[in-house]
Design an enzyme around this catalytic site. Structure first.
Site, PDB file in Angstrom:
ATOM      1  N   SER A 222       0.823  -1.214   0.000  1.00 21.39           N
ATOM      2  CA  SER A 222       0.000   0.000   0.000  1.00 21.39           C
ATOM      3  C   SER A 222       0.851   1.255   0.000  1.00 21.39           C
ATOM      4  O   SER A 222       1.936   1.281   0.569  1.00 21.39           O
ATOM      5  CB  SER A 222      -0.926   0.037   1.214  1.00 21.39           C
ATOM      6  OG  SER A 222      -1.678   1.247   1.157  1.00 21.39           O
TER       7      SER A 222
ATOM      8  N   HIS B 206      -6.950  -3.363   5.368  1.00 20.62           N
ATOM      9  CA  HIS B 206      -6.389  -2.010   5.267  1.00 20.62           C
ATOM     10  C   HIS B 206      -7.276  -1.178   4.339  1.00 20.62           C
ATOM     11  O   HIS B 206      -7.639  -0.042   4.652  1.00 20.62           O
ATOM     12  CB  HIS B 206      -4.952  -2.083   4.726  1.00 20.62           C
ATOM     13  CG  HIS B 206      -4.424  -0.773   4.218  1.00 20.62           C
ATOM     14  ND1 HIS B 206      -4.803  -0.239   2.999  1.00 20.62           N
ATOM     15  CD2 HIS B 206      -3.577   0.133   4.762  1.00 20.62           C
ATOM     16  CE1 HIS B 206      -4.206   0.926   2.825  1.00 20.62           C
ATOM     17  NE2 HIS B 206      -3.463   1.175   3.878  1.00 20.62           N
ATOM     18  N   ASN B 207      -7.638  -1.756   3.208  1.00 19.70           N
ATOM     19  CA  ASN B 207      -8.465  -1.008   2.256  1.00 19.70           C
ATOM     20  C   ASN B 207      -9.876  -0.777   2.792  1.00 19.70           C
ATOM     21  O   ASN B 207     -10.472   0.269   2.558  1.00 19.70           O
ATOM     22  CB  ASN B 207      -8.515  -1.740   0.911  1.00 19.70           C
ATOM     23  CG  ASN B 207      -7.238  -1.533   0.111  1.00 19.70           C
ATOM     24  OD1 ASN B 207      -6.206  -1.186   0.664  1.00 19.70           O
ATOM     25  ND2 ASN B 207      -7.293  -1.759  -1.185  1.00 19.70           N
TER      26      ASN B 207
ATOM     27  N   LYS C 143      -4.124  -6.765   3.846  1.00 25.50           N
ATOM     28  CA  LYS C 143      -4.182  -5.653   2.879  1.00 25.50           C
ATOM     29  C   LYS C 143      -5.649  -5.320   2.558  1.00 25.50           C
ATOM     30  O   LYS C 143      -6.023  -4.153   2.437  1.00 25.50           O
ATOM     31  CB  LYS C 143      -3.420  -6.001   1.601  1.00 25.50           C
ATOM     32  CG  LYS C 143      -3.562  -4.950   0.483  1.00 25.50           C
ATOM     33  CD  LYS C 143      -2.941  -3.612   0.856  1.00 25.50           C
ATOM     34  CE  LYS C 143      -3.521  -2.401   0.155  1.00 25.50           C
ATOM     35  NZ  LYS C 143      -3.361  -2.279  -1.260  1.00 25.50           N
TER      36      LYS C 143
ATOM     37  N   GLU D 271      -9.592   2.024   4.960  1.00 26.41           N
ATOM     38  CA  GLU D 271      -9.409   3.202   4.076  1.00 26.41           C
ATOM     39  C   GLU D 271     -10.780   3.708   3.585  1.00 26.41           C
ATOM     40  O   GLU D 271     -11.044   4.908   3.587  1.00 26.41           O
ATOM     41  CB  GLU D 271      -8.524   2.760   2.905  1.00 26.41           C
ATOM     42  CG  GLU D 271      -8.278   3.751   1.790  1.00 26.41           C
ATOM     43  CD  GLU D 271      -7.469   3.102   0.646  1.00 26.41           C
ATOM     44  OE1 GLU D 271      -6.392   2.545   0.893  1.00 26.41           O
ATOM     45  OE2 GLU D 271      -7.945   3.147  -0.515  1.00 26.41           O
TER      46      GLU D 271
HETATM   47  N1  LIG Z   1      -2.884   1.855  -8.185  1.00 27.74           N
HETATM   48  C1  LIG Z   1      -2.768   1.797  -6.875  1.00 27.74           C
HETATM   49  O1  LIG Z   1      -2.766   2.808  -6.156  1.00 27.74           O
HETATM   50  C2  LIG Z   1      -2.596   0.473  -6.216  1.00 27.74           C
HETATM   51  C3  LIG Z   1      -2.749  -0.713  -6.913  1.00 27.74           C
HETATM   52  N2  LIG Z   1      -2.544  -1.912  -6.301  1.00 27.74           N
HETATM   53  C4  LIG Z   1      -2.651  -3.153  -7.049  1.00 27.74           C
HETATM   54  O2  LIG Z   1      -1.452  -3.352  -7.790  1.00 27.74           O
HETATM   55  C5  LIG Z   1      -1.722  -4.008  -9.025  1.00 27.74           C
HETATM   56  C6  LIG Z   1      -1.218  -3.143 -10.179  1.00 27.74           C
HETATM   57  O3  LIG Z   1      -1.916  -1.902 -10.127  1.00 27.74           O
HETATM   58  P1  LIG Z   1      -1.633  -0.720 -11.151  1.00 27.74           P
HETATM   59  O4  LIG Z   1      -0.167  -0.497 -11.247  1.00 27.74           O
HETATM   60  O5  LIG Z   1      -2.522   0.410 -10.740  1.00 27.74           O
HETATM   61  O6  LIG Z   1      -2.052  -1.310 -12.546  1.00 27.74           O
HETATM   62  P2  LIG Z   1      -3.438  -1.891 -13.119  1.00 27.74           P
HETATM   63  O7  LIG Z   1      -4.231  -2.534 -12.035  1.00 27.74           O
HETATM   64  O8  LIG Z   1      -4.075  -0.849 -13.917  1.00 27.74           O
HETATM   65  O9  LIG Z   1      -2.884  -3.063 -14.083  1.00 27.74           O
HETATM   66  C7  LIG Z   1      -2.170  -2.765 -15.235  1.00 27.74           C
HETATM   67  C8  LIG Z   1      -1.060  -3.778 -15.440  1.00 27.74           C
HETATM   68  O10 LIG Z   1      -1.593  -5.104 -15.558  1.00 27.74           O
HETATM   69  C9  LIG Z   1      -1.115  -5.669 -16.774  1.00 27.74           C
HETATM   70  N3  LIG Z   1      -2.074  -6.642 -17.275  1.00 27.74           N
HETATM   71  C10 LIG Z   1      -3.414  -6.500 -17.371  1.00 27.74           C
HETATM   72  N4  LIG Z   1      -3.966  -7.623 -17.875  1.00 27.74           N
HETATM   73  C11 LIG Z   1      -2.937  -8.493 -18.092  1.00 27.74           C
HETATM   74  C12 LIG Z   1      -2.873  -9.809 -18.574  1.00 27.74           C
HETATM   75  N5  LIG Z   1      -3.953 -10.489 -18.935  1.00 27.74           N
HETATM   76  N6  LIG Z   1      -1.654 -10.385 -18.689  1.00 27.74           N
HETATM   77  C13 LIG Z   1      -0.545  -9.717 -18.312  1.00 27.74           C
HETATM   78  N7  LIG Z   1      -0.543  -8.469 -17.830  1.00 27.74           N
HETATM   79  C14 LIG Z   1      -1.741  -7.861 -17.709  1.00 27.74           C
HETATM   80  C15 LIG Z   1      -0.969  -4.479 -17.674  1.00 27.74           C
HETATM   81  O11 LIG Z   1      -0.190  -4.799 -18.786  1.00 27.74           O
HETATM   82  P3  LIG Z   1      -0.317  -3.901 -20.135  1.00 27.74           P
HETATM   83  O12 LIG Z   1       0.520  -2.703 -19.904  1.00 27.74           O
HETATM   84  O13 LIG Z   1       0.208  -4.807 -21.183  1.00 27.74           O
HETATM   85  O14 LIG Z   1      -1.759  -3.584 -20.330  1.00 27.74           O
HETATM   86  C16 LIG Z   1      -0.311  -3.502 -16.724  1.00 27.74           C
HETATM   87  O15 LIG Z   1       1.033  -3.793 -16.517  1.00 27.74           O
HETATM   88  C17 LIG Z   1      -3.224  -4.251  -9.041  1.00 27.74           C
HETATM   89  O16 LIG Z   1      -3.482  -5.538  -8.551  1.00 27.74           O
HETATM   90  C18 LIG Z   1      -3.764  -3.205  -8.083  1.00 27.74           C
HETATM   91  O17 LIG Z   1      -4.981  -3.582  -7.487  1.00 27.74           O
HETATM   92  C19 LIG Z   1      -2.142  -1.987  -5.000  1.00 27.74           C
HETATM   93  C20 LIG Z   1      -1.965  -0.851  -4.264  1.00 27.74           C
HETATM   94  C21 LIG Z   1      -2.220   0.469  -4.789  1.00 27.74           C
HETATM   95  O1  LIG Z   2      -4.970  -0.484  -2.658  1.00 28.22           O
HETATM   96  C1  LIG Z   2      -5.017   0.715  -2.686  1.00 28.22           C
HETATM   97  C2  LIG Z   2      -4.366   1.544  -1.639  1.00 28.22           C
HETATM   98  O2  LIG Z   2      -3.772   0.782  -0.692  1.00 28.22           O
HETATM   99  C3  LIG Z   2      -5.821   1.422  -3.752  1.00 28.22           C
HETATM  100  O3  LIG Z   2      -5.613   2.772  -3.694  1.00 28.22           O
HETATM  101  C4  LIG Z   2      -7.234   1.019  -3.616  1.00 28.22           C
HETATM  102  O4  LIG Z   2      -7.372  -0.152  -4.420  1.00 28.22           O
HETATM  103  C5  LIG Z   2      -8.235   1.984  -4.130  1.00 28.22           C
HETATM  104  O5  LIG Z   2      -9.439   1.296  -4.054  1.00 28.22           O
HETATM  105  P1  LIG Z   2     -10.784   1.774  -4.750  1.00 28.22           P
HETATM  106  O6  LIG Z   2     -10.423   2.046  -6.200  1.00 28.22           O
HETATM  107  O7  LIG Z   2     -11.715   0.636  -4.568  1.00 28.22           O
HETATM  108  O8  LIG Z   2     -11.187   3.032  -4.031  1.00 28.22           O
END
Ligand SMILES: NC(=O)C1=CN([C@@H]2O[C@H](COP(=O)(O)OP(=O)(O)OC[C@H]3O[C@@H](n4cnc5c(N)ncnc54)[C@H](OP(=O)(O)O)[C@@H]3O)[C@@H](O)[C@H]2O)C=CC1
Ligand SMILES: O=C(CO)[C@H](O)[C@H](O)COP(=O)(O)O
Length: 479
Positions: free
Chosen positions: A131, A188-189, A185, A192
């Site tokens: 997170s 945590h969310n 985690k 949040e």
């Molecule tokens: N954003 C945030 O603040 C937070 C996110 N997370 C978690 O971290 C993870 C990554 O989040 P985030 O960086 O926001 O990106 P996204 O959740 O938007 O995912 C995008 C990534 O996933 C890849 N992807 C999607 N589908 C496939 C597939 N079928 N095969 C291989 N790769 C794939 C994409 O590749 P391509 O570029 O080729 O499309 C890209 O690298 C998620 O699980 C999310 O829930 C956790 C904490 C905070």
């Molecule tokens: O994991 C997170 C932080 O720790 C993301 O910010 C969270 O997934 C946001 O959730 P949502 O889009 O459901 O508001």
């Protein structure tokens, strides 16, 4: 770039994966990087290659090839099917003893399934919560790894180094085996969600009851970001509320569509808590609040049609009401955390994870979205009594709520009387009153269940289960 074997690999280089890879490289680790669409890999190396040693890989076989053994690979892709797709492609390329880390927001049940499947192939699977969003992933997130102690031992030097640190201590600890990391985690969310709902209700009350402008509410939150409420979410609330929209000159918050979206972790928390039998009403109201905000059809049918109270003005003193809302926010927030820790305790017991609750508060003090000064108080409460039945009965929290409860009640009453929705505040107060009640009307529910369905009841004065012959002589029988 380097030709030496990489110490760790990251696949999935969107917002989180890219910054996690950069964080590892900046901390001196050689990182192999891969993304399904090559453009992201190229962009990372081109823009940030100077930050450390990156080994770009065009496909997963190349990523695996680039790593020293036993391999350590972090998957940071979209949760759900994309994660399974990556695992399915990766597993045949790996050797016994390799470690696969899913650092996305997976459902802990998926993590348990994946760990079991990989174990059969001699591979280690670690579901790890991360997170801190984009900035945390780069500069130090809070990390919540599950999986076996052996896997954690292999990962610990890297994970603790890249995590946030508070007073020199890493915000990363082995949460427990199996899906424990992803469970924590998820909670945590959930917290949040509850925290953000309570902040939003506070803002709404300040605007409607006191008629404050967005900029004035920003000042209130800025002021609150010291003392008990000091936290990342309060800090960024002030930032969002003081933002002015460039194209209209209006407060940013007034030009944003009032429909809160959700990706699923808050909803999972509530669903899982229902199964565990733990009331997480603050989180449930937050999820339902977002659902209501997005229910455009019914909102349009009702807005301006359903009548509200005749008098929408409250006769309150401005400074006193702001102080009341501050108390209500803090007390409701304590309830949300108490409920969250109850859910972690219940899952830990159910799954045999042996989670150290105080350690969870400790690793949330930095890096993550709910980081807050008062998490120190939670840690101290569990240090005083690791078996604390509820955070609310700890002396510090008991007193904190007692100090604010009259204000909390006034705020809930004012919200109801002027017709401003405050489901988070009300649910938290009802939970508090329910928890402290010596006797609940659940006795009546038991009576009703026995009358219509012979479901039996227990008595206050004798052991055993009983049934009353409601349609006959109304005599009590042992069941
Ligand atoms: N954003 C945030 O603040 C937070 C996110 N997370 C978690 O971290 C993870 C990554 O989040 P985030 O960086 O926001 O990106 P996204 O959740 O938007 O995912 C995008 C990534 O996933 C890849 N992807 C999607 N589908 C496939 C597939 N079928 N095969 C291989 N790769 C794939 C994409 O590749 P391509 O570029 O080729 O499309 C890209 O690298 C998620 O699980 C999310 O829930 C956790 C904490 C905070
Ligand atoms: O994991 C997170 C932080 O720790 C993301 O910010 C969270 O997934 C946001 O959730 P949502 O889009 O459901 O508001």
């Amino acid at each position: 770039m380097s030709s030496a074997p990489a110490q760790i690999g990251v696949t999935g280089l969107a917002v989180m994966g890219r910054n996690l890879a950069r964080n590892l490289a900046r901390n001196g680790f050689r990182v192999a990087v891969h993304n399904r669409s090559k453009g992201r890999t190229d962009a990372l190396v081109e823009e940030f290659g100077h930050e450390g040693e990156f080994v770009p890989a065009d496909d997963l076989p190349a990523l695996v090839q680039a790593l020293e053994q036993p391999r350590k690979i972090i998957i940071m892709v979209k949760a759900g099917e994309p994660t399974d797709a990556v695992i399915d492609e990766l597993v045949p390329l790996l050797d016994q003893g390799d470690i696969v880390v899913d650092a996305g927001n997976a459902h802990f049940a998926d993590t348990r399934r994946r760990e079991n499947a990989l174990k059969e192939k001699g591979l280690h699977f670690v579901g790890s919560g991360v997170s801190g969003g984009e900035e945390g992933a780069l500069n130090g997130p809070s990390i919540m790894p599950g999986g076996s102690p052996e896997s954690y031992a292999a990962l610990e030097p890297m994970l603790t180094k890249i995590s946030a640190h508070v007073n020199g201590e890493p915000c990363c600890v082995h949460v427990g085996p199996d899906g424990a990391g992803h469970f924590v985690k998820m909670l945590h969310n959930g917290i949040e969600y509850a925290d953000m709902q309570l902040i939003a209700e506070s803002y709404d009350l300040l605007r409607h009851v006191l008629g404050l402008s967005a900029a004035e509410t920003a000042d209130v939150f800025r002021d609150w970001n010291s003392g008990d409420l000091e936290s990342f979410l309060i800090e960024i609330t002030a930032e969002v509320l003081s933002q002015v929209d460039e194209s209209t000159g209006q407060p940013f918050v007034d030009v944003v569509l009032d429909q809160a979206e959700q990706k699923g972790t808050g909803r999972w928390t509530v669903q899982v808590a229902l199964d565990l039998g733990i009331p997480v009403s603050g989180m449930a109201e937050a999820v339902f609040g977002r659902s209501l905000s997005g229910d455009v059809v019914r909102r349009e049918a009702a807005a301006g049609v359903l009548p509200g109270p005749a008098d929408t003005k409250a006769d309150v003193d401005r400074a006193a009401f702001i102080e009341d809302v501050r108390h209500a926010l803090y007390a409701s927030k304590l309830v949300a955390y108490a409920q969250g820790f109850d859910a972690i305790r219940a899952a830990s017991e159910q799954y045999g994870w042996d989670i150290d609750l105080g350690a969870m508060a400790k690793i949330w003090r930095g890096g993550c979205i709910i980081r807050a000064v008062f998490l120190d108080r939670i840690k101290e409460a569990y240090d005083r009594d690791p078996n604390l039945p509820s955070l609310l009965v700890d002396d510090y929290f008991k007193e904190a709520v007692a100090n604010g409860q009259e204000a909390w009640r006034r705020v809930v009453a004012t919200a109801a009387s002027v017709g401003v929705p405050a489901p988070g505040f009300s649910a938290a107060l009802s939970y508090y009153d329910g928890l402290r009640a010596e006797r609940l009307p659940a006795a009546l529910i038991q009576g009703l269940r026995d009358l219509f369905g012979a479901h039996t009841y227990r008595r206050v004065d004798r052991d055993g289960a009983f049934h009353l012959d409601w349609s006959g002589d109304r005599k009590e029988h042992s069941a």
